[in-house]
Design a protein around this motif. Sequence first.
Motif, mmCIF file in Angstrom:
data_model
loop_
_atom_site.group_PDB
_atom_site.id
_atom_site.type_symbol
_atom_site.label_atom_id
_atom_site.label_comp_id
_atom_site.label_asym_id
_atom_site.label_seq_id
_atom_site.Cartn_x
_atom_site.Cartn_y
_atom_site.Cartn_z
ATOM 1 N N LEU A 96 0.825 -1.203 0.000
ATOM 2 C CA LEU A 96 0.000 0.000 0.000
ATOM 3 C C LEU A 96 0.863 1.259 0.000
ATOM 4 O O LEU A 96 1.850 1.357 0.737
ATOM 5 N N TRP A 97 0.512 2.204 -0.829
ATOM 6 C CA TRP A 97 1.201 3.478 -0.946
ATOM 7 C C TRP A 97 0.968 4.324 0.312
ATOM 8 O O TRP A 97 -0.031 4.189 0.994
ATOM 9 N N PRO A 98 1.875 5.221 0.615
ATOM 10 C CA PRO A 98 1.648 6.118 1.759
ATOM 11 C C PRO A 98 0.523 7.099 1.430
ATOM 12 O O PRO A 98 0.386 7.525 0.284
ATOM 13 N N ARG A 99 -0.286 7.414 2.416
ATOM 14 C CA ARG A 99 -1.358 8.372 2.179
ATOM 15 C C ARG A 99 -0.844 9.782 2.410
ATOM 16 O O ARG A 99 -0.045 10.033 3.296
ATOM 17 N N ASN A 100 -1.335 10.705 1.575
ATOM 18 C CA ASN A 100 -0.980 12.104 1.716
ATOM 19 C C ASN A 100 -2.260 12.907 1.919
ATOM 20 O O ASN A 100 -3.087 12.934 1.025
ATOM 21 N N PRO A 101 -2.470 13.505 3.090
ATOM 22 C CA PRO A 101 -1.583 13.536 4.239
ATOM 23 C C PRO A 101 -1.607 12.208 4.981
ATOM 24 O O PRO A 101 -2.580 11.451 4.895
ATOM 25 N N PRO A 102 -0.550 11.930 5.752
ATOM 26 C CA PRO A 102 -0.505 10.656 6.473
ATOM 27 C C PRO A 102 -1.566 10.574 7.572
ATOM 28 O O PRO A 102 -2.066 11.592 8.037
ATOM 29 N N ILE A 103 -1.871 9.344 7.954
ATOM 30 C CA ILE A 103 -2.771 9.087 9.085
ATOM 31 C C ILE A 103 -2.066 9.554 10.353
ATOM 32 O O ILE A 103 -0.866 9.322 10.520
ATOM 33 N N ARG A 104 -2.814 10.165 11.225
ATOM 34 C CA ARG A 104 -2.219 10.596 12.488
ATOM 35 C C ARG A 104 -1.775 9.381 13.296
ATOM 36 O O ARG A 104 -2.437 8.341 13.298
ATOM 37 N N ALA A 105 -0.668 9.502 13.943
ATOM 38 C CA ALA A 105 -0.156 8.412 14.779
ATOM 39 C C ALA A 105 -0.266 8.825 16.241
ATOM 40 O O ALA A 105 0.081 9.948 16.596
#
Length: 185
Positions: A111-120
Amino acid sequence: MLILFNKPFQVLCQFSPQEGRESLADYVTIPGVYPAGRLDADSEGLMLLTDDGGLQHKIAHPDHKEAKTYLVQVDGVPDAAALTRLQAPLDLGDFITKPCRAVQIAAPDWLWPRNPPIRARADKPTSWIAITLEEGKNRQVRRMTAAVGLPTLRLVRSSIGPFSLATHPLMPGEFVQVSAGLIKK
């Protein structure tokens, strides 16, 4: 003609422009094709587009629903009871879902990184669930995971019927034309 399209996050599932928002027209350059089904702006992944009204009806109409698999990153870790509830008919208030398949999976390495990333959040783990439905109401998967106490953080549709991002690897915004002969009659 049948087009597989990997819809990016926050892209509207329509060709008509909306000020300040990307739409299908910003990515799909083939004239005369229309979505066969929808995917909300907050969701990513596989969409089918066609120029054939009969095929569009066959794919999207409730009597001919193709199975769709969603990879869902949730806030928390599902236990057996939550997975059982997801699979059974679930009362969401305005409708009751049909039985489906829901299994916990490892984070998809393709899976590609999401932009913007998911909050961690260091204090709360996330996990992934693969949910396969043969229906598709508005924001159904998000509502289902919330109903069992696992809010959706990321939602990626990975397959529709015989078509999958696993067998047709497309990066967000990419599309490819395929044979419509694989759609069940």
